[in-house]
Design a protein around this motif. Structure first.
Motif, mmCIF file in Angstrom:
data_model
loop_
_atom_site.group_PDB
_atom_site.id
_atom_site.type_symbol
_atom_site.label_atom_id
_atom_site.label_comp_id
_atom_site.label_asym_id
_atom_site.label_seq_id
_atom_site.Cartn_x
_atom_site.Cartn_y
_atom_site.Cartn_z
ATOM 1 N N VAL A 37 -74.527 60.825 180.420
ATOM 2 C CA VAL A 37 -73.631 60.733 179.100
ATOM 3 C C VAL A 37 -74.312 61.330 178.205
ATOM 4 O O VAL A 37 -75.423 61.190 177.726
ATOM 5 C CB VAL A 37 -73.363 59.288 178.642
ATOM 6 C CG1 VAL A 37 -72.700 59.515 177.435
ATOM 7 C CG2 VAL A 37 -72.744 58.552 179.627
ATOM 8 N N LEU A 67 -67.123 54.370 178.430
ATOM 9 C CA LEU A 67 -68.330 54.519 177.670
ATOM 10 C C LEU A 67 -68.714 53.457 176.858
ATOM 11 O O LEU A 67 -69.864 53.178 176.244
ATOM 12 C CB LEU A 67 -67.754 55.854 176.782
ATOM 13 C CG LEU A 67 -67.927 57.216 177.458
ATOM 14 C CD1 LEU A 67 -67.282 58.321 176.700
ATOM 15 C CD2 LEU A 67 -69.277 57.778 177.942
ATOM 16 N N TYR A 114 -71.877 51.763 178.143
ATOM 17 C CA TYR A 114 -72.896 52.843 178.194
ATOM 18 C C TYR A 114 -73.723 52.375 176.887
ATOM 19 O O TYR A 114 -73.407 52.290 175.845
ATOM 20 C CB TYR A 114 -72.598 54.163 178.525
ATOM 21 C CG TYR A 114 -73.599 55.175 178.390
ATOM 22 C CD1 TYR A 114 -74.453 55.210 179.550
ATOM 23 C CD2 TYR A 114 -74.274 55.795 177.280
ATOM 24 C CE1 TYR A 114 -75.424 56.139 179.712
ATOM 25 C CE2 TYR A 114 -75.488 56.490 177.341
ATOM 26 C CZ TYR A 114 -75.904 56.905 178.452
ATOM 27 O OH TYR A 114 -77.196 57.541 178.619
ATOM 28 N N PHE A 135 -66.166 56.538 185.095
ATOM 29 C CA PHE A 135 -66.581 57.608 184.047
ATOM 30 C C PHE A 135 -67.091 58.716 184.952
ATOM 31 O O PHE A 135 -66.745 60.053 184.770
ATOM 32 C CB PHE A 135 -68.041 57.380 183.389
ATOM 33 C CG PHE A 135 -68.577 58.308 182.600
ATOM 34 C CD1 PHE A 135 -67.770 58.876 181.548
ATOM 35 C CD2 PHE A 135 -69.867 59.070 182.924
ATOM 36 C CE1 PHE A 135 -68.123 59.906 180.718
ATOM 37 C CE2 PHE A 135 -70.084 59.962 182.355
ATOM 38 C CZ PHE A 135 -69.511 60.401 181.078
ATOM 39 N N ARG A 182 -68.301 58.670 172.725
ATOM 40 C CA ARG A 182 -68.617 57.063 173.005
ATOM 41 C C ARG A 182 -68.414 56.424 171.624
ATOM 42 O O ARG A 182 -67.944 55.197 171.582
ATOM 43 C CB ARG A 182 -69.951 56.747 173.642
ATOM 44 C CG ARG A 182 -70.319 55.401 173.609
ATOM 45 C CD ARG A 182 -71.766 55.297 174.050
ATOM 46 N NE ARG A 182 -72.429 54.184 173.923
ATOM 47 C CZ ARG A 182 -73.146 53.774 172.863
ATOM 48 N NH1 ARG A 182 -73.293 54.315 171.763
ATOM 49 N NH2 ARG A 182 -73.391 52.341 172.618
#
Ligand SMILES: [Zn+2]
Length: 480
Positions: free
Chosen positions: A399, A306, A309, A325, A411
């Motif tokens: 996400v 994460l 991201y 992920f 995250r």
């Protein structure tokens, strides 16, 4: 070849090559580089690179020149780098055994025979250990030369830098975020062997497996378009690649992460196989521990991923992290308590998370979830079903803060608990008479500075001052 004593062109033709080359081919390669560095000729460097490609599987591998353009804002000017690496013989032997077992292992993969290549093509893959990598960062793998005309017509080499990858995963117990205490001990004990096995399966049977269904420019099919059934839908196959279409051209932006995910799933799936385990020397309880840590590290990697991201643009910046992920999501979705992911309060009172895996459910719940998902990945890939592939892959890559897990908040926790960047301390060599001695340093800021000052002895004082200053700031990036 030392670049410090830059030779005068007329006095040295071929000298550097003769002294240090293991073959005629290597001499020509070094001669190309020498001419390039002496005269500033890119053509000469390309010529050297052509001989470099032909130098297949050398025990000592090296490359030097203005290579990668990542750091140029214009994306074109190459940064100077040079490396020397040696083949990891033990790992190469196990990888060779795995390749010879391919015809037994490939049929174990969860797709029908018609979706597998007619003959196994071993991907070009060598595992090297870096002795020295000089440049602004040390990559974990390289695929060079970068000259596109040479890549297209004459080829390239694809090399994994094993000890760089191993460093990335080696860690101390207190840095093993998001795991239970008991898991941390097992992780440290089995991470090396499980990682080695995952890499071998990923590279050779992951990227090396699976067929693309193609109709060529003459209208010829490489499959029976009248009878072939799509195992996911149960209906006849209706799409395929035509003419010059390729995987990358059809799946474009998701192609690389999707393919990494497929290869990672092959690793998870085949690491359960007895023959694969025995090739890597694992039997009985040890084998079960290797499997457990391999799967556990994958779900933890999914959580750690994460970090890569970007919520502002809802996009992933790293293909492998996105792939992990996606796998975490698939295994969470499998339910039945296989994977648990919880937000908890840390000992310091700040947000933390815990990820656990029920080892008794890997071979049941876990295996069948990966089996179904991997089959879908392969079939959508084989049939050039871009819409279906995107829907599947983008779906698992999303996400969000909705659903049973708030991944946006997780995250933040991952970023909060992020480890300091690793420092990569490199060894030196020195001559003791005729013998070459390897000089290693402790893995610390002091070790790093020591390594630099011993390498560049003339500039030692200035270097030490500069590095001490730097070490007070963020340490340098080690991966690409
Ligand atoms: Zn890969």
């Amino acid at each position: 070849m030392s670049l410090e004593e830059r030779p005068r062109p007329e006095s040295v033709s071929g000298v550097s090559g003769t002294a240090h080359a293991a073959s005629e081919n290597q001499k020509k390669m070094l001669e190309g580089y020498r001419r390039s560095f002496t005269f500033g000729s890119i053509d000469a460097h390309k010529e050297g690179s052509r001989f470099w490609i032909k130098d297949k599987g050398p025990i000592v591998e090296s490359y030097i020149g203005f290579i990668e353009s990542y750091r140029d804002p214009f994306g074109s000017r190459g940064e100077f780098e040079g490396f020397v690496a040696v083949v990891n013989k033990a790992m190469s032997e196990r990888f060779a055994e795995l390749v010879s077992a391919a015809e037994v292992l490939l049929p174990e993969l969860p797709w029908p025979r018609d979706f597998e290549k007619d003959t196994f093509l071993k991907p070009d893959f060598t595992s090297l250990d870096v002795l020295t990598f000089a440049g602004s960062g040390v990559p974990a793998g390289i695929n060079i030369p970068n000259y596109d005309d040479i890549r297209q017509s004459e080829g390239f080499k694809n090399v994994s830098l094993g000890n760089v990858l191993a460093v990335a995963y080696a860690t101390q117990k207190e840095k093993l975020t998001f795991l239970e205490e008991d898991d941390k001990d097992a992780y440290i004990k089995w991470m090396g062997p499980s990682f080695e096995m995952q890499v071998g399966l990923h590279e050779l049977l992951g990227h090396g497996s699976g067929k693309l269904l193609v109709q060529d420019d003459q209208g010829q099919f490489n499959f029976d378009q009248n009878t072939l059934i799509n195992p996911v839908t149960g209906e006849k196959v209706t799409s395929w690649y035509r003419g010059n279409e390729t995987w990358d051209s059809r799946f474009s932006t998701i192609a690389s992460s999707y393919e990494e995910c497929r290869a990672e799933c092959v690793g998870l799936y085949l690491c359960l196989n007895k023959l694969a385990l025995s090739i890597f020397g694992h039997e009985g309880q040890d084998a079960e521990d290797v499997v457990y840590i391999n799967w556990l590290s994958m779900v933890r990697a999914g959580l750690l991923g994460l970090e890569f991201y970007t919520s502002e643009s809802s996009s992933w910046r790293q293909a492998h992290m996105q792939a992990s992920f996606v796998i975490l999501r698939v295994l969470l979705e499998a339910g039945e308590g296989l994977v648990r992911l919880e937000e908890v309060a840390g000992a310091d009172g700040r947000p933390d998370a815990r990820v656990t895996l029920d080892r008794t459910k890997i071979r049941t719940v876990g295996k069948s979830a990966i089996q179904r998902f991997l089959c879908k990945l392969q079939v959508l890939k084989a049939t050039a079903d871009v819409a279906g592939g995107r829907a599947l892959y983008d779906g698992y890559s999303a996400v969000t803060d909705s659903g049973p897990h708030n991944f946006l908040r997780l995250r933040d926790t991952v970023l909060l608990r992020k480890e300091d960047r690793k420092m990569l301390v490199q060894a030196n060599t020195r001559l003791q008479g005729e013998a070459v001695e390897l000089v290693e340093y402790e893995g610390s800021a002091a070790g790093l500075i020591h390594s630099f000052t011993e390498r560049f002895q003339e500039d030692a004082e200035q270097l030490e001052a500069d590095l001490l200053e730097l070490s007070k700031r963020d340490s340098p990036c080690w991966c690409h």
